[in-house]
Scaffold this motif. Structure first.
Motif, mmCIF file in Angstrom:
data_model
loop_
_atom_site.group_PDB
_atom_site.id
_atom_site.type_symbol
_atom_site.label_atom_id
_atom_site.label_comp_id
_atom_site.label_asym_id
_atom_site.label_seq_id
_atom_site.Cartn_x
_atom_site.Cartn_y
_atom_site.Cartn_z
ATOM 1 N N ARG A 53 20.074 19.906 53.404
ATOM 2 C CA ARG A 53 19.815 18.524 52.992
ATOM 3 C C ARG A 53 20.987 17.607 53.366
ATOM 4 N N ASP A 70 8.587 6.139 48.165
ATOM 5 C CA ASP A 70 9.846 6.901 48.287
ATOM 6 C C ASP A 70 9.617 7.923 49.385
ATOM 7 N N GLU A 83 0.995 8.046 56.199
ATOM 8 C CA GLU A 83 2.001 8.716 57.040
ATOM 9 C C GLU A 83 2.219 10.100 56.464
ATOM 10 N N SER A 126 3.267 10.898 46.241
ATOM 11 C CA SER A 126 3.043 11.611 47.499
ATOM 12 C C SER A 126 2.412 12.974 47.257
ATOM 13 N N ARG A 170 9.812 21.294 41.055
ATOM 14 C CA ARG A 170 11.079 21.610 40.384
ATOM 15 C C ARG A 170 10.823 21.623 38.887
ATOM 16 N N ARG A 190 5.831 21.394 48.898
ATOM 17 C CA ARG A 190 6.982 22.041 48.252
ATOM 18 C C ARG A 190 6.630 22.463 46.826
ATOM 19 N N TYR A 240 5.287 16.446 53.505
ATOM 20 C CA TYR A 240 5.171 15.365 52.524
ATOM 21 C C TYR A 240 4.291 14.273 53.132
ATOM 22 N N GLY A 241 3.388 13.683 52.348
ATOM 23 C CA GLY A 241 2.545 12.613 52.892
ATOM 24 C C GLY A 241 2.133 11.605 51.845
ATOM 25 N N THR A 242 1.854 10.376 52.313
ATOM 26 C CA THR A 242 1.449 9.284 51.423
ATOM 27 C C THR A 242 -0.064 9.092 51.489
ATOM 28 N N GLU A 281 10.928 9.634 53.475
ATOM 29 C CA GLU A 281 12.064 9.808 54.371
ATOM 30 C C GLU A 281 11.862 9.004 55.675
ATOM 31 N N TYR A 294 4.648 14.232 42.099
ATOM 32 C CA TYR A 294 3.982 14.558 43.364
ATOM 33 C C TYR A 294 2.609 15.121 43.048
#
Ligand code: ADP
Ligand code: 5GP
Length: 200
Positions: free
Chosen positions: A149, A102, A73, A38, A45, A42, A82-84, A104, A54
């Motif tokens: 979260r 993966d 989406e 995706s 990490r 963000r 977040y997007g695919t 939401e 990502y």
């Protein structure tokens, strides 16, 4: 196994439930699976690799991709987008590879509206206490973000009934085995196989 075309599988579930952990193991064991990477606004990490976990991009680039209709989406989640990216998903499926998304629950709804044949799998924790413990133990989010979260997780769990399958990630090995069983069963549907009969 011979596939005419790959199938797409959505995996959703609360942050910290262990989606990345379980999917990592699944991908190690099934080299022909394609994981849809995706795009996100963000920050990475520690240990996350650009292009592998990502595509880490800025808000301007993300907006440009929306305008050019490059996403299958996209959604906002706890302050980030977040997007695919559509293209790689389609290429992998055309090559006969199964694709894992993966994403939401809002994104899952968008994909299933456009592509109702997509299989939806919800991953749940064995308990709320364990979910909070995993989020805290991961050590990547502030206590404030963890609370956000967890709140989001309660809303997400209410949508689990819309999914095709429900996997509880208690032991990683068992969750992976259940995912493999689901994927195998989905390829045994008559619609997937009838054209494979020789001489038909
Ligand atoms: P997600 O991708 O769903 O946000 P992660 O895969 O990052 O979640 O997992 C969150 C934390 O929980 C990590 O520290 C991971 O090692 C741990 N974890 C994942 N699955 C399990 C499990 N079945 N039992 C115990 N800990 C787990
Ligand atoms: P995280 O920040 O913990 O990596 O991800 C937060 C949430 O965003 C998770 O529920 C994850 O499934 C979801 N997510 C990751 N990529 C995408 C995407 O491309 N689209 C959507 N809609 N959600 C995504």
């Amino acid at each position: 196994m011979r596939f005419i075309k790959g199938k797409s599988f959505i995996v959703s579930g609360p942050s910290g439930v262990g989606k990345s952990t379980v999917l990592n193991e699944l991908l190690q064991r099934n080299k022909n699976l394609y994981f849809s990477v995706s795009a996100t606004t963000r920050e990475p990490r520690e240990g996350e690799v650009d292009g592998k976990h990502y595509h880490f991009i800025g808000s301007d680039v993300f907006r440009g991709m929306i305008e050019r209709d490059e996403f299958l989406e996209y959604a906002e989640y706890v302050g980030n987008f977040y997007g695919t990216p559509k293209r790689y998903v389609d290429e992998a499926m055309d090559q006969g590879r199964d694709v894992i998304l993966d994403i939401e629950v809002q994104g899952a709804t968008q994909v299933c509206t456009k592509r109702p044949e997509t299989v939806r799998i919800f991953i749940a924790p064995p308990s709320w206490e364990e979910l909070e413990r995993r989020l805290t133990a991961r050590g990547t989010d502030t206590p404030e973000k963890i609370q956000k979260r967890l709140l989001r997780a309660k809303v997400e769990l209410e949508t689990a009934d819309d999914y095709d399958y429900f996997v509880i990630n208690d032991a990683v090995e068992e969750a992976v085995a259940e995912l493999e069983a689901i994927m195998c069963a989905e390829h045994c549907r008559p619609s997937e196989r009838i054209d494979l009969i020789a001489g038909k």
